[in-house]
Design a protein around this motif. Structure first.
Motif, PDB file in Angstrom:
ATOM      1  N   GLY A  70     -60.692   6.569   5.802  1.00 39.27           N
ATOM      2  CA  GLY A  70     -60.651   5.503   6.796  1.00 39.27           C
ATOM      3  C   GLY A  70     -59.898   5.889   8.056  1.00 39.27           C
TER       4      GLY A  70
ATOM      5  N   PHE B 249     -66.559  -2.903  -3.392  1.00 39.71           N
ATOM      6  CA  PHE B 249     -66.180  -3.798  -2.292  1.00 39.71           C
ATOM      7  C   PHE B 249     -64.762  -3.489  -1.820  1.00 39.71           C
ATOM      8  N   LEU B 250     -63.832  -3.324  -2.746  1.00 39.29           N
ATOM      9  CA  LEU B 250     -62.446  -3.012  -2.382  1.00 39.29           C
ATOM     10  C   LEU B 250     -62.363  -1.637  -1.726  1.00 39.29           C
ATOM     11  N   GLN B 251     -63.132  -0.688  -2.230  1.00 37.19           N
ATOM     12  CA  GLN B 251     -63.165   0.639  -1.612  1.00 37.19           C
ATOM     13  C   GLN B 251     -63.644   0.546  -0.163  1.00 37.19           C
ATOM     14  N   CYS B 252     -64.697  -0.218   0.061  1.00 34.59           N
ATOM     15  CA  CYS B 252     -65.232  -0.410   1.415  1.00 34.59           C
ATOM     16  C   CYS B 252     -64.202  -1.080   2.321  1.00 34.59           C
ATOM     17  N   CYS B 253     -63.498  -2.050   1.792  1.00 28.06           N
ATOM     18  CA  CYS B 253     -62.470  -2.752   2.577  1.00 28.06           C
ATOM     19  C   CYS B 253     -61.350  -1.799   2.995  1.00 28.06           C
ATOM     20  N   LEU B 254     -60.955  -0.897   2.100  1.00 22.09           N
ATOM     21  CA  LEU B 254     -59.910   0.076   2.429  1.00 22.09           C
ATOM     22  C   LEU B 254     -60.375   1.030   3.531  1.00 22.09           C
TER      23      LEU B 254
ATOM     24  N   LEU C 159     -58.063   4.710   2.214  1.00 21.47           N
ATOM     25  CA  LEU C 159     -57.427   4.054   3.352  1.00 21.47           C
ATOM     26  C   LEU C 159     -57.022   5.049   4.429  1.00 21.47           C
TER      27      LEU C 159
ATOM     28  N   PHE D 144     -62.743   0.431   5.728  1.00 24.94           N
ATOM     29  CA  PHE D 144     -62.901  -0.399   6.916  1.00 24.94           C
ATOM     30  C   PHE D 144     -61.554  -0.626   7.609  1.00 24.94           C
ATOM     31  N   LEU D 145     -60.542  -0.978   6.850  1.00 24.13           N
ATOM     32  CA  LEU D 145     -59.211  -1.240   7.403  1.00 24.13           C
ATOM     33  C   LEU D 145     -58.624   0.032   8.007  1.00 24.13           C
TER      34      LEU D 145
END
Length: 126
Positions: A75, A4-9, A71, A11-12
């Protein structure tokens, strides 16, 4: 680090990269009126330089922190550069009969993109 944290990074970073690509693209297109896809060409070359610099930096510090890679490389650079727009613009140049612009755009994008990654890598590799 959780998925989840990997996906958030990703995504951001992707969101920031995409917004910056859009802003830069609008600015460039307002400055230059041409069939040459200067906005996509510029972000792809600059993005190649940035990804090379980031990779060189990560190699220089001797570690590859996942948050930096996720990130900034996956990303930001993934959102900032755009191969799909590059491909579409090449097809449009061909359909419109702009053959010399097609060859110049396609080969300079690939050649300068590779060179920019290499230069960026070498700038940050000691």
């Amino acid at each position: 680090m959780s998925v989840f944290l990997q996906c958030c990074l990703v995504f951001l970073g992707g969101g920031i990269g995409s917004m910056l690509r859009f802003i830069l693209g609008v600015y460039i297109q307002r400055q230059v009126s041409s069939t040459w896809p200067l906005a996509t060409w510029t972000v792809n070359i600059v993005g190649s330089l940035i990804i090379g610099m980031l990779f060189g930096y990560m190699m220089d510090i001797g570690s590859k922190p996942d948050f930096v890679r996720l990130l900034l490389i996956t990303g930001f650079c993934g959102g900032f550069t755009t191969f799909s727009a590059f491909s579409l613009e090449n097809v449009l140049l061909l359909q419109e009969g702009h053959y010399s612009q097609f060859f110049l755009y396609a080969f300079s994008s690939i050649g300068l993109g590779l060179l920019a990654v290499y230069i960026g890598f070498k700038l940050f590799q000691i």
